[in-house]
Motif scaffolding. Structure first.
Motif, PDB file in Angstrom:
ATOM      1  N   ALA A 175       1.483  12.605   8.691  1.00 48.37           N
ATOM      2  CA  ALA A 175       2.867  12.160   8.505  1.00 48.37           C
ATOM      3  C   ALA A 175       3.708  12.462   9.740  1.00 48.37           C
ATOM      4  N   ILE A 176       3.571  13.674  10.286  1.00 44.55           N
ATOM      5  CA  ILE A 176       4.371  14.013  11.469  1.00 44.55           C
ATOM      6  C   ILE A 176       3.868  13.260  12.690  1.00 44.55           C
ATOM      7  N   SER A 177       2.559  12.984  12.763  1.00 44.62           N
ATOM      8  CA  SER A 177       2.022  12.207  13.871  1.00 44.62           C
ATOM      9  C   SER A 177       2.627  10.799  13.876  1.00 44.62           C
ATOM     10  N   ARG A 178       2.685  10.187  12.700  1.00 43.93           N
ATOM     11  CA  ARG A 178       3.199   8.818  12.604  1.00 43.93           C
ATOM     12  C   ARG A 178       4.721   8.763  12.790  1.00 43.93           C
ATOM     13  N   THR A 179       5.427   9.693  12.142  1.00 41.66           N
ATOM     14  CA  THR A 179       6.884   9.644  12.240  1.00 41.66           C
ATOM     15  C   THR A 179       7.388  10.092  13.614  1.00 41.66           C
ATOM     16  N   ALA A 180       6.626  10.949  14.291  1.00 40.80           N
ATOM     17  CA  ALA A 180       7.054  11.408  15.621  1.00 40.80           C
ATOM     18  C   ALA A 180       6.624  10.443  16.713  1.00 40.80           C
ATOM     19  N   PHE A 181       5.378   9.929  16.606  1.00 44.65           N
ATOM     20  CA  PHE A 181       4.829   9.156  17.712  1.00 44.65           C
ATOM     21  C   PHE A 181       4.472   7.716  17.364  1.00 44.65           C
ATOM     22  N   GLY A 182       4.707   7.314  16.106  1.00 44.79           N
ATOM     23  CA  GLY A 182       4.522   5.921  15.731  1.00 44.79           C
ATOM     24  C   GLY A 182       3.164   5.359  16.093  1.00 44.79           C
ATOM     25  N   SER A 183       3.166   4.412  17.017  1.00 47.72           N
ATOM     26  CA  SER A 183       1.937   3.703  17.385  1.00 47.72           C
ATOM     27  C   SER A 183       0.937   4.603  18.094  1.00 47.72           C
ATOM     28  N   SER A 184       1.398   5.753  18.584  1.00 48.16           N
ATOM     29  CA  SER A 184       0.499   6.685  19.270  1.00 48.16           C
ATOM     30  C   SER A 184      -0.045   7.722  18.293  1.00 48.16           C
ATOM     31  N   TYR A 185      -0.254   7.289  17.064  1.00 48.50           N
ATOM     32  CA  TYR A 185      -0.652   8.188  15.983  1.00 48.50           C
ATOM     33  C   TYR A 185      -1.953   8.931  16.292  1.00 48.50           C
ATOM     34  N   GLU A 186      -2.976   8.223  16.827  1.00 48.23           N
ATOM     35  CA  GLU A 186      -4.257   8.880  17.096  1.00 48.23           C
ATOM     36  C   GLU A 186      -4.108   9.962  18.156  1.00 48.23           C
ATOM     37  N   GLU A 187      -3.301   9.678  19.199  1.00 50.41           N
ATOM     38  CA  GLU A 187      -3.052  10.709  20.205  1.00 50.41           C
ATOM     39  C   GLU A 187      -2.316  11.891  19.567  1.00 50.41           C
ATOM     40  N   GLY A 188      -1.420  11.576  18.643  1.00 51.82           N
ATOM     41  CA  GLY A 188      -0.683  12.620  17.944  1.00 51.82           C
ATOM     42  C   GLY A 188      -1.597  13.526  17.148  1.00 51.82           C
ATOM     43  N   ARG A 189      -2.618  12.945  16.507  1.00 47.59           N
ATOM     44  CA  ARG A 189      -3.554  13.742  15.722  1.00 47.59           C
ATOM     45  C   ARG A 189      -4.304  14.723  16.625  1.00 47.59           C
ATOM     46  N   LYS A 190      -4.691  14.299  17.803  1.00 42.42           N
ATOM     47  CA  LYS A 190      -5.376  15.185  18.743  1.00 42.42           C
ATOM     48  C   LYS A 190      -4.463  16.349  19.139  1.00 42.42           C
ATOM     49  N   ILE A 191      -3.176  16.047  19.342  1.00 41.46           N
ATOM     50  CA  ILE A 191      -2.215  17.103  19.685  1.00 41.46           C
ATOM     51  C   ILE A 191      -2.149  18.127  18.565  1.00 41.46           C
ATOM     52  N   PHE A 192      -2.123  17.645  17.331  1.00 39.04           N
ATOM     53  CA  PHE A 192      -2.050  18.556  16.192  1.00 39.04           C
ATOM     54  C   PHE A 192      -3.263  19.484  16.151  1.00 39.04           C
ATOM     55  N   GLU A 193      -4.441  18.941  16.362  1.00 34.19           N
ATOM     56  CA  GLU A 193      -5.659  19.749  16.318  1.00 34.19           C
ATOM     57  C   GLU A 193      -5.615  20.862  17.366  1.00 34.19           C
TER      58      GLU A 193
END
Length: 517
Positions: free
Chosen positions: A209-227
């Motif tokens: 949810a935070i990956s999508r709401t923070a980075f939108g289309s860059s969701y997959e990159e956001g998931r890597k950041i979270f990990e």
């Protein structure tokens, strides 16, 4: 020449001796004279606790008791603070609520008076957060860690990203992440495996949810950041269990090297996303996610003030705020969701009442903002969960200059521990059933339940109240409503009750038995 050579030698030797003596005095003052002076001042005002012990204070005992507390689960009880803060439980039991403890050479006093807590949280320029260690800042050093004017500037620039109109547009994202999680559960249940540890699923949900709401289309990159950020927090927790030694970060230990590596990797990933966003904004596109809104707000301020460095954020500061989106936007919400599910298992009557409300309000319709606000019972339940299991169970503040607090005179350097969990569990405030799960106490709202006192503040309070409070509550309501519509659930016999000091996460997961409706 001979005289001048010896004179120079004597001068250099004298300088070295003076330099060494000066630093020796500073160190001795830091580890002994200053703590003893502070101890005398606090004891004269009625604070009791262990006597100061050279350099380490109470740290060794805190570590030993903390390790022992985490070695096994506890019986299902909401009296959790003996497990998450065993040293302070022992200290308060021994010395009373007006007690002090020692984080190395720094004294900390417990504050439980609601009016004093109100004053501390209101005067945020005087009572500031304790400075983090340089290693702590590798995780995130955004809004939550800033003070004074820098904090005010960042709060102003970030606020537009959390306006109500922006949050309403995030509902489809919350709905999508909840639907994906429920689909995963359905696959497990359909194969006959109805027992699920819901904790990792809820963590994935809030991180997505935070990956999508923070980075939108860059969701997959956001998931890597979270990990990467999650790994960074685990490393920090290891360090937090030991005494901080100035300069230790320069020692190339395995942990130090990995933390710096993660810091660099995260920076590169976020910088890449920011550059894409800036390019889109320059081309007249305006991504409607948290990062897009933040960058637009920042760019507007910089343009208005002609690149004056006092205004706007640097790229590095924007990166830190993005990292903070992850830590604050994921961990606390997933903890709230998991304890809500666990307590609804333990109290099935409330689970059924909440489900009936959800079905009555929504029926077969999609979940929208206006209808979410009609979920009175669900809101009562979430408030009661946060009362019993507040992620911020102690709030830390530091006295930065000698000041008066109520009838207390506090010298600079004293740490204040605002005991959220003690107030949330106090029978004098909430009644004899304070340690019981009773959402009914919030049936007429928070103000009525607290009688106007500052005794319930799960998102902190005052000017520094959590900027993402509405974001978290909206996501929690949406997720719980979706779960209740599709599943009934109960505790598995393998469930072990073990709240962890790290934001009260369940140490052994949350093993539940799900029943598809």
């Amino acid at each position: 020449m001979e005289i001048s050579y010896y004179s120079l030698k004597i001068a250099i030797s004298s300088f070295v001796v003076i330099f060494i003596l000066k630093w020796a005095w500073k160190i001795l003052n830091w580890v002994w004279f200053k703590p003893k002076e502070l101890e005398k001042c606090l004891r004269q005002q009625g604070f009791k606790g262990n006597s100061y012990r050279f350099l380490f204070g109470d740290v060794n005992e805190m570590m030993k008791m903390g390790k022992e507390a985490l070695s096994k689960p506890i019986d299902f009880s909401h009296n959790i603070w003996p497990r998450v803060m065993p040293f302070f439980h022992k200290t308060i039991t021994t010395y009373g609520k007006n007690c002090l403890a020692w984080y190395g050479p720094r004294p900390a006093i417990v504050i439980v008076d609601p009016e004093l807590i109100r004053e501390v949280l209101t005067k945020n320029y005087i009572f500031q957060k304790p400075p983090g260690t340089p290693l702590t800042k590798l995780a995130a050093n955004g809004l939550a860690g800033y003070e004074a004017d820098k904090w005010a500037k960042h709060r102003r620039l970030i606020n537009p990203a959390f306006h109500l109109d922006k949050l309403k547009h995030m509902l489809p994202t919350f709905l999508l992440t909840a639907s994906e999680m429920l689909s995963k559960w359905e696959k497990v249940v359909s194969t006959g495996g109805s027992e699920i540890d819901v904790w990792p699923y809820l963590q994935t949900l809030t991180s997505d949810a935070i990956s999508r709401t923070a980075f939108g289309s860059s969701y997959e990159e956001g998931r890597k950041i979270f990990e990467l950020q999650k790994e960074q927090m685990e490393l920090l927790l290891q360090i937090a269990r030991s005494l901080y030694i100035p300069g230790w970060r320069f020692i190339p230990t395995k942990t130090n090297r990995r933390m710096k590596q993660i810091f660099n990797e995260v920076r590169v990933l976020i910088l890449g996303i920011i550059k894409k966003r800036m390019s889109m904004i320059e081309n007249g596109e305006a991504p409607d996610d948290l990062l897009g809104t933040l960058l637009a707000s920042n760019l507007k301020e910089i343009q208005q003030h002609g690149n004056n460095k006092k205004f706007g954020m640097s790229i590095d500061e924007v990166i830190e705020e993005c990292k903070l989106f992850y830590l604050a936007g994921q961990e606390t919400t997933s903890a709230l969701l998991v304890w809500t599910m666990i307590l609804l298992c333990k109290y099935p009557i409330w689970q059924e009442q909440a489900r009936e409300e959800v079905l009555q309000v929504f029926g077969n319709d999609d979940l929208d903002y206006d209808k979410l606000n009609q979920l009175k019972i669900v809101t009562m339940i979430l408030n009661e969960v946060m009362r019993l299991y507040p992620s911020g169970y102690f709030i830390n503040r530091m006295v930065i200059k000698e000041t008066k607090l109520g009838n207390l005179y506090l010298p600079a350097g004293v740490q204040l521990l605002l005991a959220t969990i003690l107030l949330h569990h106090d029978t004098e405030i909430w009644g004899d059933d304070a340690m019981e799960f009773n959402p009914e106490r919030f049936s007429e709202g928070v103000a009525k339940a607290t009688k106007g006192q500052l005794v319930f503040f799960p998102f902190s309070w005052g000017p520094r109240i959590c900027i993402g409070q509405n974001f978290a509550m909206l996501e929690a309501k949406m997720t719980i409503a979706m779960i209740l519509k599709h599943y009934a659930f109960e505790l598995s016999p393998s469930y072990a009750h073990a709240p962890h000091p790290l934001l009260l996460q369940p140490q052994y997961g949350a093993h539940l038995i799900l029943h598809k409706l």
